[in-house]
Write an enzyme that holds these catalytic residues in place. Sequence first.
Site, mmCIF file in Angstrom:
data_model
loop_
_atom_site.group_PDB
_atom_site.id
_atom_site.type_symbol
_atom_site.label_atom_id
_atom_site.label_comp_id
_atom_site.label_asym_id
_atom_site.label_seq_id
_atom_site.Cartn_x
_atom_site.Cartn_y
_atom_site.Cartn_z
ATOM 1 N N HIS A 37 0.837 -1.207 0.000
ATOM 2 C CA HIS A 37 0.000 0.000 0.000
ATOM 3 C C HIS A 37 0.869 1.253 0.000
ATOM 4 C CE1 HIS A 37 -3.465 -2.520 0.749
ATOM 5 N NE2 HIS A 37 -4.231 -1.454 0.610
ATOM 6 N N LYS A 102 -9.682 -7.520 8.785
ATOM 7 C CA LYS A 102 -10.322 -7.723 10.086
ATOM 8 C C LYS A 102 -10.120 -6.459 10.911
ATOM 9 C CE LYS A 102 -6.380 -9.925 12.334
ATOM 10 N NZ LYS A 102 -5.885 -11.073 13.062
#
Length: 182
Positions: A37, A102
């Site tokens: 990222h 999550k």
Amino acid sequence: MDKYIYTPITDAITKDLKAGDYIYLSGTIYSARDAAHKRMIEALDQGEQLPIDLYQAVIYYMGPSPAREGQVIGSAGPTTSGRMDKYASKLLDLGLKGMIGKGKRSEEVRSAIIRNHAVYLAAIGGAGAFISKCIKKSEIVCYDDLGTEAIRKLEVENFPMIVVIDSDGNNLYETAAENYRE
């Protein structure tokens, strides 16, 4: 409600998904974690093209363990999504439609989900060996120098998840806690 969906993810699909829905995803998704990222955002900041097309795509926040003999991939459980929050809004604005991980997301990411008619999906933490059975093909497509954090193109079949934040911004983590308190 159980829903079976396929990539690419369109606005029509995200509009139909509601926080709390159980979904089974099939098709092509990408895996990317923190280092990937960061590198994607750095490329964008330098005016470069991304090495993957994010339009109507899904990114799974996962760094797999090495595959055992005869397996496509090793354990493939989700990582904590909040670590990608500083990057997610920009990627959503480029057409990313789904994120799998999550844990909670920031208000900035929630706003970007609403603005872009996207969704945040939760995979089952601690079930990496089970999830790996849903991955039928895995190939590194870029940033191979990052090892397990390289971006992978994954072909998945009936990958089980729960819609946590839907395209209207409803957040299962918040509503479930409210319902529990009542």
